[in-house]
Design an enzyme around this catalytic site. Structure first.
Site, PDB file in Angstrom:
ATOM      1  N   ASP A   1       0.816  -1.194  -0.134  1.00 50.76           N
ATOM      2  CA  ASP A   1       0.101   0.144  -0.135  1.00 50.76           C
ATOM      3  C   ASP A   1       0.886   1.115  -0.023  1.00 50.76           C
ATOM      4  O   ASP A   1       2.278   1.218   0.098  1.00 50.76           O
ATOM      5  CB  ASP A   1      -0.857  -0.177   1.206  1.00 50.76           C
ATOM      6  CG  ASP A   1      -1.849   1.087   1.350  1.00 50.76           C
ATOM      7  OD1 ASP A   1      -2.375   1.515   0.577  1.00 50.76           O
ATOM      8  OD2 ASP A   1      -1.660   1.625   2.534  1.00 50.76           O
TER       9      ASP A   1
ATOM     10  N   ASP B   1      -0.171   5.141   0.906  1.00 52.69           N
ATOM     11  CA  ASP B   1      -0.469   6.329   2.030  1.00 52.69           C
ATOM     12  C   ASP B   1      -0.827   5.336   3.523  1.00 52.69           C
ATOM     13  O   ASP B   1      -1.325   4.522   3.360  1.00 52.69           O
ATOM     14  CB  ASP B   1      -1.725   7.020   1.922  1.00 52.69           C
ATOM     15  CG  ASP B   1      -1.801   7.955   0.536  1.00 52.69           C
ATOM     16  OD1 ASP B   1      -0.917   8.977   0.697  1.00 52.69           O
ATOM     17  OD2 ASP B   1      -1.892   7.369  -0.465  1.00 52.69           O
TER      18      ASP B   1
ATOM     19  N   ASP C   1      -1.999  -0.382   5.973  1.00 55.31           N
ATOM     20  CA  ASP C   1      -2.309  -0.012   7.341  1.00 55.31           C
ATOM     21  C   ASP C   1      -3.564   0.364   7.598  1.00 55.31           C
ATOM     22  O   ASP C   1      -4.170   0.704   8.737  1.00 55.31           O
ATOM     23  CB  ASP C   1      -1.376   1.438   7.429  1.00 55.31           C
ATOM     24  CG  ASP C   1      -2.349   2.586   6.210  1.00 55.31           C
ATOM     25  OD1 ASP C   1      -2.173   2.450   5.221  1.00 55.31           O
ATOM     26  OD2 ASP C   1      -2.747   3.570   6.837  1.00 55.31           O
TER      27      ASP C   1
END
Length: 247
Positions: free
Chosen positions: A16, A18, A192
């Site tokens: 991922d 961001d 996240d």
């Protein structure tokens, strides 16, 4: 958890962007990419035979801009658009967004600290600068999605997003794993957000590993405390693997 041990030559690494590779910023365009990150990604991509991809809610063009000069395989807009390792572009069918856009625009007109992000087949409403408006944003976007056939609502960190129902990070990872150089490898996905949970579940169902960055409950079997911790591990892994290749 140590990426040096996890990233063996037959692994496929999915990352991922961001909140995972880079720290979150007040505005999506304000994230900072440390100079050594692209070097680490390039080195690990070479070590893995090209089996390294970014799986993001951002459009592919934005990922390319942040990681320039790298031109990695990328799944953008949660898989609604995907660029293969061969450079081919796969696009999911999208649905009309006018109603969702109108609802989001009305909210922004009432609350200027909100921010609309329109992507291919997707509309995201960010409330990072107005966290007290979370429930208002959620209720409005949920109602708009229910009136928009083919769309589904995705919740993330300080954002609610209307996206095509068939788009998910898990589906994008599975599509990559059907193609070279990812096919036949053990998948590792690092993310996240709650939007990454389906990716964790997917790779672990396929006998791979999910790695959660930061706090919060997760189905991922491994965890790192922050994007900085991940970047440090990527840098170390890149250096160690380079030494082994050149030994």
């Amino acid at each position: 958890m140590n990426l040096v041990d996890i990233l063996h030559p037959s692994a496929a690494l999915f990352l991922d962007f961001d909140g995972t590779l880079v720290d979150l910023a007040p505005r999506p365009e304000a994230v900072i990419v440390p100079p050594d990150l692209t070097r680490s990604l390039a080195a690990l991509g070479e070590y893995l035979g090209g089996a390294l991809a970014v799986i993001s809610g951002r459009p592919i063009a934005q990922i390319d801009g942040f990681l320039r000069p790298l031109h990695l395989p990328v799944a953008g807009v949660h898989g609604a658009e995907r660029r293969t390792a061969a450079g081919d572009l796969a696009l999911l069918h999208t649905h009309p967004l006018e109603h969702v856009e109108e609802v989001a625009a009305e909210l922004v007109a009432q609350h200027p600290r909100l921010r609309i992000e329109t992507k291919r087949g997707s509309v995201a409403l960010h409330y990072r600068q107005a966290p007290e408006l979370e429930q208002i944003c959620l209720n409005a976007m949920q109602a708009a999605v229910q009136e928009s056939p083919g769309m589904t609502l995705l919740r993330g960190k300080m954002v609610v997003e209307a996206k095509p129902g068939g788009a998910s990070k898990g589906n994008a990872i599975e599509a990559f794993l059907q193609e070279p150089p990812f096919a036949g490898r053990t998948p590792v996905f690092v993310g996240d957000d709650v939007t990454d949970e389906v990716g964790f579940a997917t790779v672990q169902r396929l006998h791979g590993l999910g790695v959660k960055v930061g706090e919060g409950t997760s189905v991922a079997w491994h965890r790192l405390e922050s994007p900085a911790a991940l970047r440090g591990q990527l840098s170390t892994a890149a250096a160690v693997k380079a030494r082994k290749v050149n030994a």
